[in-house]
Design a protein around this motif. Sequence first.
Motif, PDB file in Angstrom:
ATOM      1  N   LYS A  64      57.182  46.485  39.656  1.00 19.77           N
ATOM      2  CA  LYS A  64      58.113  47.412  40.312  1.00 19.77           C
ATOM      3  C   LYS A  64      59.500  47.311  39.674  1.00 19.77           C
ATOM      4  N   THR A  65      59.903  46.096  39.333  1.00 23.55           N
ATOM      5  CA  THR A  65      61.201  45.896  38.699  1.00 23.55           C
ATOM      6  C   THR A  65      61.230  46.558  37.321  1.00 23.55           C
ATOM      7  N   ARG A  66      60.133  46.443  36.585  1.00 21.61           N
ATOM      8  CA  ARG A  66      60.031  47.113  35.268  1.00 21.61           C
ATOM      9  C   ARG A  66      60.129  48.628  35.427  1.00 21.61           C
ATOM     10  N   ALA A  67      59.516  49.150  36.474  1.00 19.94           N
ATOM     11  CA  ALA A  67      59.565  50.596  36.721  1.00 19.94           C
ATOM     12  C   ALA A  67      61.014  51.042  36.978  1.00 19.94           C
ATOM     13  N   VAL A  68      61.763  50.239  37.736  1.00 19.38           N
ATOM     14  CA  VAL A  68      63.171  50.551  37.996  1.00 19.38           C
ATOM     15  C   VAL A  68      63.944  50.532  36.676  1.00 19.38           C
ATOM     16  N   LEU A  69      63.738  49.494  35.862  1.00 18.41           N
ATOM     17  CA  LEU A  69      64.451  49.381  34.584  1.00 18.41           C
ATOM     18  C   LEU A  69      64.094  50.527  33.645  1.00 18.41           C
TER      19      LEU A  69
ATOM     20  N   PHE B  49      62.115  54.090  44.747  1.00 22.05           N
ATOM     21  CA  PHE B  49      61.877  52.643  44.771  1.00 22.05           C
ATOM     22  C   PHE B  49      62.499  51.986  46.004  1.00 22.05           C
ATOM     23  N   GLY B  50      63.238  52.750  46.789  1.00 21.45           N
ATOM     24  CA  GLY B  50      63.861  52.217  47.995  1.00 21.45           C
ATOM     25  C   GLY B  50      65.346  52.509  48.018  1.00 21.45           C
ATOM     26  N   THR B  51      66.011  51.932  48.991  1.00 16.22           N
ATOM     27  CA  THR B  51      67.460  52.088  49.090  1.00 16.22           C
ATOM     28  C   THR B  51      68.114  51.253  47.992  1.00 16.22           C
ATOM     29  N   PRO B  52      69.390  51.501  47.698  1.00 18.68           N
ATOM     30  CA  PRO B  52      70.059  50.672  46.695  1.00 18.68           C
ATOM     31  C   PRO B  52      69.964  49.170  46.994  1.00 18.68           C
ATOM     32  N   VAL B  53      70.102  48.804  48.261  1.00 23.15           N
ATOM     33  CA  VAL B  53      70.012  47.387  48.633  1.00 23.15           C
ATOM     34  C   VAL B  53      68.608  46.854  48.356  1.00 23.15           C
TER      35      VAL B  53
END
Length: 175
Positions: free
Chosen positions: A121-126, A155-159
């Motif tokens: 999921k973090t890779r998808a955000v990046l 991917f969700g809220t900024p937080v």
Amino acid sequence: MKYYVDDVEVKVATERVQYLDAEGKLITESLKDYSRKTVLKSFESLDTFLTVWNDADRKQAIIDELAKKGLFFDELSEQVGKNYDAFDLVCHVAFDQPPLTRRERANNVKKRNVFAKYGEKTRAVLNALLDKYADGGLRSVESLEILKVDPLTSFGTPVEIVNLFGGKEKYLSAV
């Protein structure tokens, strides 16, 4: 754009653009030559520039500082190419490096698999941020406001997105 004088349409035959430096004096050399000199006043070599660039937490701060010293990034990009980021404009104009477009830089990062150490999921955000960089440049990606626009909102809220990375500091480090 249409111009009228006494209700008669007129056309612009020639146009002349003049720039004033940081002290308000007319720049009498080419914009590229002026830009080279402006950058070299702050960074004596490509190595010096790269060291400062790589050590900076916010790359935009370097760009803003150069702009305050009289570097016209928008006008320079009109002459060199609109798809180049400020980093490539500086490297090309001041240090004669071949520029890469933002899209080429983003693709190079993807090819090098830089994000392998992150979760799925973090890779998808990046990767989404990398696409935003390719489209809009560095300023948009360094701002946390980018997390409030599509496709990042999926991917969700900024937080929630920041927490995927383990907090704001780790998020900014990843970016």
